[in-house]
Motif scaffolding. Structure first.
Motif, PDB file in Angstrom:
ATOM      1  N   ARG A  66      39.703  53.151  35.750  1.00  0.00           N
ATOM      2  CA  ARG A  66      40.300  52.064  34.784  1.00  0.00           C
ATOM      3  C   ARG A  66      40.002  51.496  34.693  1.00  0.00           C
ATOM      4  N   SER A  67      39.640  50.025  33.959  1.00  0.00           N
ATOM      5  CA  SER A  67      39.821  49.003  33.891  1.00  0.00           C
ATOM      6  C   SER A  67      40.161  47.919  33.534  1.00  0.00           C
ATOM      7  N   ILE A  68      40.668  46.608  33.952  1.00  0.00           N
ATOM      8  CA  ILE A  68      41.495  46.034  32.842  1.00  0.00           C
ATOM      9  C   ILE A  68      40.885  44.649  32.958  1.00  0.00           C
ATOM     10  N   VAL A  69      40.385  44.255  31.825  1.00  0.00           N
ATOM     11  CA  VAL A  69      40.184  42.727  31.287  1.00  0.00           C
ATOM     12  C   VAL A  69      40.408  42.089  30.966  1.00  0.00           C
ATOM     13  N   PHE A  70      40.734  40.730  32.110  1.00  0.00           N
ATOM     14  CA  PHE A  70      41.141  39.260  31.449  1.00  0.00           C
ATOM     15  C   PHE A  70      40.012  38.855  30.716  1.00  0.00           C
ATOM     16  N   PRO A  71      41.070  38.311  29.370  1.00  0.00           N
ATOM     17  CA  PRO A  71      39.615  37.191  28.572  1.00  0.00           C
ATOM     18  C   PRO A  71      39.323  36.177  29.043  1.00  0.00           C
ATOM     19  N   GLU A  72      40.154  35.458  30.438  1.00  0.00           N
ATOM     20  CA  GLU A  72      39.644  34.615  30.994  1.00  0.00           C
ATOM     21  C   GLU A  72      39.968  34.733  31.794  1.00  0.00           C
ATOM     22  N   ASN A  73      39.583  33.649  33.397  1.00  0.00           N
ATOM     23  CA  ASN A  73      39.439  33.450  34.769  1.00  0.00           C
ATOM     24  C   ASN A  73      40.516  33.342  34.508  1.00  0.00           C
ATOM     25  N   ARG A  74      41.843  34.059  35.632  1.00  0.00           N
ATOM     26  CA  ARG A  74      43.101  33.484  36.359  1.00  0.00           C
ATOM     27  C   ARG A  74      43.238  33.721  37.766  1.00  0.00           C
ATOM     28  N   GLY A  75      42.098  34.380  38.455  1.00  0.00           N
ATOM     29  CA  GLY A  75      41.684  34.518  40.180  1.00  0.00           C
ATOM     30  C   GLY A  75      42.411  35.882  40.544  1.00  0.00           C
ATOM     31  N   ARG A  76      41.855  35.630  42.203  1.00  0.00           N
ATOM     32  CA  ARG A  76      42.484  36.548  42.729  1.00  0.00           C
ATOM     33  C   ARG A  76      43.358  37.698  42.803  1.00  0.00           C
ATOM     34  N   VAL A  77      44.666  36.453  42.683  1.00  0.00           N
ATOM     35  CA  VAL A  77      45.858  36.479  42.999  1.00  0.00           C
ATOM     36  C   VAL A  77      46.142  38.030  41.653  1.00  0.00           C
ATOM     37  N   ALA A  78      45.756  37.142  40.174  1.00  0.00           N
ATOM     38  CA  ALA A  78      47.184  37.354  39.099  1.00  0.00           C
ATOM     39  C   ALA A  78      45.959  38.927  38.929  1.00  0.00           C
ATOM     40  N   ALA A  79      44.816  38.971  39.527  1.00  0.00           N
ATOM     41  CA  ALA A  79      44.184  39.983  39.737  1.00  0.00           C
ATOM     42  C   ALA A  79      43.978  41.278  40.372  1.00  0.00           C
ATOM     43  N   LEU A  80      44.924  40.886  41.227  1.00  0.00           N
ATOM     44  CA  LEU A  80      45.076  41.879  42.529  1.00  0.00           C
ATOM     45  C   LEU A  80      46.773  42.487  42.327  1.00  0.00           C
ATOM     46  N   ASN A  81      47.120  42.017  41.480  1.00  0.00           N
ATOM     47  CA  ASN A  81      48.904  42.432  41.235  1.00  0.00           C
ATOM     48  C   ASN A  81      48.652  43.147  39.855  1.00  0.00           C
ATOM     49  N   ALA A  82      48.003  42.546  39.174  1.00  0.00           N
ATOM     50  CA  ALA A  82      47.817  43.463  38.112  1.00  0.00           C
ATOM     51  C   ALA A  82      46.939  45.074  38.205  1.00  0.00           C
ATOM     52  N   GLY A  83      46.290  44.881  38.818  1.00  0.00           N
ATOM     53  CA  GLY A  83      45.573  45.836  39.457  1.00  0.00           C
ATOM     54  C   GLY A  83      46.917  47.256  40.083  1.00  0.00           C
ATOM     55  N   PHE A  84      47.364  46.362  41.332  1.00  0.00           N
ATOM     56  CA  PHE A  84      48.598  46.997  42.225  1.00  0.00           C
ATOM     57  C   PHE A  84      49.531  47.143  40.761  1.00  0.00           C
ATOM     58  N   GLU A  85      49.801  46.863  39.498  1.00  0.00           N
ATOM     59  CA  GLU A  85      50.854  47.217  38.811  1.00  0.00           C
ATOM     60  C   GLU A  85      50.621  48.232  38.279  1.00  0.00           C
ATOM     61  N   ALA A  86      48.990  49.135  37.992  1.00  0.00           N
ATOM     62  CA  ALA A  86      48.768  49.997  37.117  1.00  0.00           C
ATOM     63  C   ALA A  86      48.291  51.132  37.866  1.00  0.00           C
ATOM     64  N   ALA A  87      48.456  50.848  39.320  1.00  0.00           N
ATOM     65  CA  ALA A  87      48.031  51.945  40.021  1.00  0.00           C
ATOM     66  C   ALA A  87      49.606  53.401  40.073  1.00  0.00           C
ATOM     67  N   ARG A  88      48.544  54.076  40.370  1.00  0.00           N
ATOM     68  CA  ARG A  88      49.275  55.523  40.239  1.00  0.00           C
ATOM     69  C   ARG A  88      49.380  56.245  41.153  1.00  0.00           C
ATOM     70  N   GLY A  89      48.343  56.182  42.890  1.00  0.00           N
ATOM     71  CA  GLY A  89      48.400  56.607  43.605  1.00  0.00           C
ATOM     72  C   GLY A  89      49.969  56.125  44.911  1.00  0.00           C
TER      73      GLY A  89
END
Length: 315
Positions: A66-89
């Protein structure tokens, strides 16, 4: 209360910024995991500035991705948090987009958590292109870093938390997201490692998780700029966690440290000053070049620490 069984054994979270040239090798490696690998999904967070990464990910059919696409650059912390929050494992694996995992990568991370809950770190095996910086400083510095990491006391291993690590879902639910105050380069990982042990969990290094890393710091200028930002971020970490017991960022007194201290006060962009060093490396004896690179990196880190408010200006 009945705990619901995770939908997959592991989730791999990949923060990516302008990663279209790096992602194919990562995806190939993840698609080539050995037979018997625990079930896993991949979440790639495209941190704005789509360079073709979105189409690349949409065309990936070999992986549960799955991909999560930010419309603008929000930084690595925001990217990590979005990925972890969506994780099912149940095991949550942080994997930077410039890693090249081996065929046992997922199995090794999952197995590292068998019977225990906490955090596990796999060090980078940095792969350098042939540059003057790599020849006189980069490769030797990387070997020293890994040697120091493996000889570190268990109580300080959390300091090595970085882009190849994993936690259990229990840890994520207890510790929470990465801290969004870390906006530039560095220390959001160290911060998270410390928060894991502060929450009462173990953090350990797993030598079997060492993973090739296509290193981005290939010049003195790049390395010095990152050191400057890392120095500034360290000041933020110390403000948040004064009890963490870090050694002093300001070096003691010696002739070498006097040079570091003095150069750290020069009001120049660290990358510009280090660029002069890069231009000289081809013509200098190896030992002299190594000293100049070390001086550039160490003084940049101290400069960022002393003047954290200037970090954005020098980004």
């Amino acid at each position: 209360m009945v705990t619901q069984k995770p939908e997959v054994d592991a989730t791999i979270i990949v923060p990516s910024y302008r990663g279209v040239d790096r992602l194919p090798q990562l995806l190939d490696s993840l698609a080539d995991q050995q037979d018997g690998t625990p079930s896993f999904e991949v979440i790639v967070v495209v941190d704005g500035a789509d360079d073709g990464s979105v189409a690349l990910l949409e065309n990936e059919t070999r992986l549960d991705l799955r991909s999560i696409v930010f419309p603008e650059n929000r930084g690595r912390v925001a990217a990590l948090n979005a990925g972890f929050e969506a994780a099912r494992g149940d095991v949550l694996i942080r994997c930077d987009d410039d890693l090249v995992p081996g065929p046992d990568y997922v199995s090794a991370h999952v197995n590292a958590h068998r019977g225990s809950s906490g955090g596990v770190i796999g060090l980078y095996l940095n792969e350098y292109s042939t540059t003057p910086y790599a020849e006189v400083y980069g490769r030797d510095a990387d070997e020293r870093f890994r040697r120091d990491a493996y000889s570190a006391a268990p109580s300080v291993v959390w300091r090595y938390w970085a882009g190849n690590c994993s936690i259990t879902r229990e840890v994520w639910e207890s510790v929470g997201p990465y801290d969004p105050e870390y906006r530039l380069y560095g220390w959001e990982d160290v911060d998270y490692g410390y928060r894991i042990i502060a929450a009462g969990f173990e953090v350990r290094l797993a030598p079997e998780l060492e993973t090739p890393h296509r290193v981005a710091a290939v010049t003195t200028a790049i390395r010095a700029r990152r050191a400057f930002h890392s120095g500034a971020a360290r000041r933020l970490f110390e403000r948040k966690h004064p009890q963490a017991g870090l050694p002093s960022a300001v070096p003691g007194w010696s002739l070498w440290n006097a040079l570091v201290r003095g150069l750290s006060r020069v009001p120049l962009n660290p990358a510009r000053l280090a660029g002069v060093v890069d231009a000289l490396l081809r013509f200098l004896p190896r030992g002299v070049g190594r000293k100049l690179v070390a001086l550039s990196v160490e003084s940049s880190a101290l400069g960022g620490y002393r003047s954290p408010h200037t970090a954005k200006e020098n980004f």
